[in-house]
Write an enzyme that holds these catalytic residues in place. Sequence first.
Site, PDB file in Angstrom:
ATOM      1  N   CYS A  60     -31.135  19.834 -30.228  1.00 31.62           N
ATOM      2  CA  CYS A  60     -30.623  19.635 -28.879  1.00 31.62           C
ATOM      3  C   CYS A  60     -30.192  18.200 -28.623  1.00 31.62           C
ATOM      4  O   CYS A  60     -29.580  17.908 -27.596  1.00 31.62           O
ATOM      5  CB  CYS A  60     -31.654  20.079 -27.844  1.00 31.62           C
ATOM      6  SG  CYS A  60     -33.261  19.346 -28.024  1.00 31.62           S
ATOM      7  N   CYS A 130     -40.436  20.943 -27.439  1.00 32.25           N
ATOM      8  CA  CYS A 130     -40.558  19.688 -26.691  1.00 32.25           C
ATOM      9  C   CYS A 130     -41.965  19.108 -26.844  1.00 32.25           C
ATOM     10  O   CYS A 130     -42.145  17.898 -26.969  1.00 32.25           O
ATOM     11  CB  CYS A 130     -40.255  19.901 -25.211  1.00 32.25           C
ATOM     12  SG  CYS A 130     -38.600  20.520 -24.912  1.00 32.25           S
TER      13      CYS A 130
END
Lengths: 160, 239
Positions: A60, A130
């Site tokens: 990402c 994350c």
Amino acid sequence: MLRTTIFSASRSLFAKPASLVAVRSYHPKVIDHYERPRNVGSLNKSDPFVGTGLVGAPACGDVMKLQIKVDEETGKIVDVKFKTFGCGSAIASSSYMTERVRGMTLEDAGAIKNTEVAKELSLPPVKLHCSMLAEDAIKSAINDYKRKRAAATGTVSASA
Amino acid sequence: MATASTTTRFFHASCTAQDSDHGHDASTVTQKPAERPCYRCATPLPYMELICTNSECNAVQSIAPGTNYYEVLGMSPEPTFDLDVKSLRNRFLRIQQQIHPDSFSHNTDGNQVYAQQQSSLANKAYSTLKEPLSRANYMLHLLGSPVHETESLNKQELLMEVMEARELLEDAQTEEEVDDLKAVNDGRIQDAVKGLTAAFKEQDLETAKTLAIELQYWIRIQNVIRDWAAGKPIVADHV
């Protein structure tokens, strides 16, 4: 300015504004860290007692920097800062991590698992990476600190 | 993985592709025949034909199984990075002209549904192939070397450059400063695309993957620059 006005005007026409939908998918704890991130900033990278972890999520394009300052006497983390450019979950994960590791020994801090971060922030499965990034960041900061100390004290083993 | 035959590697099961970014995974697909019969009147049609050529039928065909985005847009299934975006666009528009769902809005039989599916697949194919980043990632996916969501990046040199670029952008106060940063970043994008063209040509997937990751970072910075406005804080830049 004009664009903003038009946008907010058109927004009221819809029952579900796009922005609200987006916010709703985040857990309140994530939003809290995202709106009031703890310990944002930088420590002096060349300070011999500061370890810097810099990691990225290639899929990402997120980048996360986490720095710890260690008291050599006690071996505990006395200061910690982060800077994350990424999504709300990545910011919240690193913000939470900084709160969590302050005052900890390196050993305890290095043992924190991403699952703990994910659980605390109620991250959905698509955002688990994350929390992994936050775990990688603290580990990498600890390794950097150890490498620095090893180099400074003349120890040969620099591998972490 | 590297030895899988080229004919079977580049395919997807189109009809079920809706979840993942690249959707189209090869699983049960084998080599495709040159033709397939119209589902309604059984006239044999070229495999990728969208509308039955029998003038008394003219049925919109269902999505041909086992094709990749290149084939969807009428190209050879062999994935290629170096393509002419203008001709890609023309191919795409031609397809959309033929099967745009609006043309079938009053049609009560299967045409409308198939037109919607065909149109949606063509949209996905075009939007994936037209941008260098998504095209590179799609190719890496087809060639069996995708960038995984859970991968972590430890290339300090790149990460430091990214961090510095992001910090400069965060500190920028004026349009001029941002324009300068944009010029630098545009150069990075150009270099990465050039490198990707060469790497894919030489079938050097490792380099291609590294460059696709770099490009992902530069594109993210490009997006932040695009959304930049004086005084507006940069916080989370995507969801």
